[in-house]
Design an enzyme around this catalytic site. Structure first.
Site, PDB file in Angstrom:
ATOM      1  N   ARG A 186      37.359  25.006  33.669  1.00 11.26           N
ATOM      2  CA  ARG A 186      36.492  25.845  32.845  1.00 11.26           C
ATOM      3  C   ARG A 186      35.769  25.034  31.765  1.00 11.26           C
ATOM      4  O   ARG A 186      35.578  25.491  30.636  1.00 11.26           O
ATOM      5  CB  ARG A 186      37.295  26.957  32.145  1.00 11.26           C
ATOM      6  CG  ARG A 186      37.928  27.968  33.058  1.00 11.26           C
ATOM      7  CD  ARG A 186      36.871  28.820  33.759  1.00 11.26           C
ATOM      8  NE  ARG A 186      37.447  30.055  34.242  1.00 11.26           N
ATOM      9  CZ  ARG A 186      38.049  30.203  35.420  1.00 11.26           C
ATOM     10  NH1 ARG A 186      38.135  29.182  36.244  1.00 11.26           N
ATOM     11  NH2 ARG A 186      38.531  31.371  35.779  1.00 11.26           N
ATOM     12  N   SER A 197      38.803  37.002  32.627  1.00  7.69           N
ATOM     13  CA  SER A 197      39.911  36.341  31.924  1.00  7.69           C
ATOM     14  C   SER A 197      39.484  36.073  30.483  1.00  7.69           C
ATOM     15  O   SER A 197      38.462  35.430  30.266  1.00  7.69           O
ATOM     16  CB  SER A 197      40.222  34.991  32.549  1.00  7.69           C
ATOM     17  OG  SER A 197      40.596  35.125  33.872  1.00  7.69           O
ATOM     18  N   GLU A 202      38.903  31.750  26.662  1.00  6.39           N
ATOM     19  CA  GLU A 202      37.902  31.161  27.541  1.00  6.39           C
ATOM     20  C   GLU A 202      36.537  31.790  27.199  1.00  6.39           C
ATOM     21  O   GLU A 202      35.479  31.184  27.401  1.00  6.39           O
ATOM     22  CB  GLU A 202      38.283  31.434  29.012  1.00  6.39           C
ATOM     23  CG  GLU A 202      37.155  31.926  29.824  1.00  6.39           C
ATOM     24  CD  GLU A 202      37.325  31.802  31.311  1.00  6.39           C
ATOM     25  OE1 GLU A 202      36.732  30.858  31.822  1.00  6.39           O
ATOM     26  OE2 GLU A 202      37.964  32.636  31.943  1.00  6.39           O
TER      27      GLU A 202
END
Ligand code: EPU
Length: 333
Positions: A162, A232, A329
């Site tokens: 990520r 997420s 995130e």
């Protein structure tokens, strides 16, 4: 190009935060993008995709840019591969749907992730054992400062979990306009993640894998069209082997879910959050999703503060109970 002033960003973020932007400008070509960058030089500029990985924490006193370029084209091929160049504003799942129909593989495990092509190359989206970086060949981008174009190779994007150069040294410096994906003509299914193999059935094709991924996602994750969320909310922490072993001793169980990684052990944040008792819990209108606690949702009335308070309380509890730091995130704007 389309320029609007003082508009609500409600339709432009999947968390459904009802905040305002001073300017919202949409372009349909690289020339229009350059003209907008010139016009608003010196102002606060944020380029967004589908708004599926950000949390607007307040009104945005600046210029939001969005791409209306949404085509894809084949730029090269050989016996085994096809190189597809996609515009930044193309919805990733629409691209994957078309590729699967044509029997072209490589992206099918990323089916049904909300978001557009440009953002997928910034954050290296990933799911079910595949990350965007596995198939990104090059990224074309325009420098915000002077409008010049630069082509980044995969290595120059410095992809990680990520993560990319566009989230670090080059954060806010470039607008990615096109991504070239190197895809496969001959299908080799990647089915090692979770129960994907059994869900994909015998003799899998890109389409059956795509359908299996969509089925699994629908069971676990909220539909962004129905419930506000940004997927997420946290990244899975990567801890040292020592920390992992301390954890297994602490909970007197060697069945702590974990994945060995280069440089450490990845522990699912969902598991840590569930152990702390947050699954299904609410703060104001924000809720830790019952079916997948890594996801925070807007039950309808959540303010940015509700989401931030819930996220902070979860991080604090995980740190307090396990000594492990989890971090969002999702980008706070
Ligand atoms: N788990 C629990 N409780 C739960 C759910 C999960 O303890 O209620 C634990 C289980 O041990 C499970 C593990 O978490 O085996 C992993 O769960 P899952 O397969 O759902 O994956 P994840 O690590 O939680 C990541 C991505 C997802 C992606 C899935 C599948 C991140 C931050 N998230 O989640 O990405 O769909 O893997 O590949 O890496 C997204 O980015 O928005 C996203 C949904």
């Amino acid at each position: 190009m389309k320029i609007q002033e003082n508009i609500s960003l409600l339709p432009h973020n999947t968390f459904r935060m009802d905040v305002k932007a001073r300017v919202f400008a949409e372009y349909s070509s690289v020339e229009e993008l350059r003209a907008l960058l010139e016009r608003y030089r010196g102002e606060k500029i944020l380029h967004i995709g589908a708004g599926s990985n950000l949390l607007f924490t307040k009104d945005f006193d600046g210029v939001i840019l969005h791409s209306a370029m949404c085509r894809a084209r084949c730029v090269s091929e050989d016996n085994d591969h096809v190189w597809i160049e996609a515009d930044n504003g193309l919805v990733m799942d629409e691209l994957i749907d078309q590729l699967c129909d044509m029997g072209i593989s490589g992206l099918e495990n990323l089916s049904y992730i909300p978001g557009e092509v440009g953002a997928s190359a910034v954050q290296n989206v990933g799911a079910y054992g595949v990350e965007a970086k596995d198939v990104i060949e090059t990224v074309r981008a325009i420098a915000k400062e002077d409008g010049t174009e630069r082509v980044f190779t995969n290595a120059e994007c410095r992809y990680g979990y990520r993560d990319s150069v566009f989230k670090n040294e080059l954060q806010g410096k470039y607008v990615i306009t096109h991504v070239v994906f190197r895809l496969n003509k001959h299908f080799e299914a990647k089915l090692d993640y979770g129960n994907l193999r059994s869900e994909a059935g015998d003799n899998p094709t890109p389409t059956t894998v795509r359908n299996a991924v969509i089925g699994i996602r629908k069971q676990k994750l909220p539909e962004v069209s129905e419930i506000g969320s940004a997927g997420s909310f946290f990244k899975n922490p990567i801890v040292s082997r020592d920390t992992y072993e301390t954890l297994t001793r602490q909970i007197r169980d060697d069945r702590v879910p974990h994945y060995d990684q280069e440089g450490g052990v990845k522990i699912p944040a969902a598991w840590l959050i569930e152990q702390c008792g947050w699954k299904g819990k609410k703060v104001g209108g924000a809720q830790c999703y019952e079916k997948q606690p890594l996801v925070l949702v807007n039950t309808g009335s959540a303010t940015p503060k509700d989401i931030m308070d819930l996220a902070a309380a979860i991080c604090w509890d995980v740190k307090d109970k396990f000594g492990i730091e989890i971090s969002p995130e999702v980008n706070y704007i």
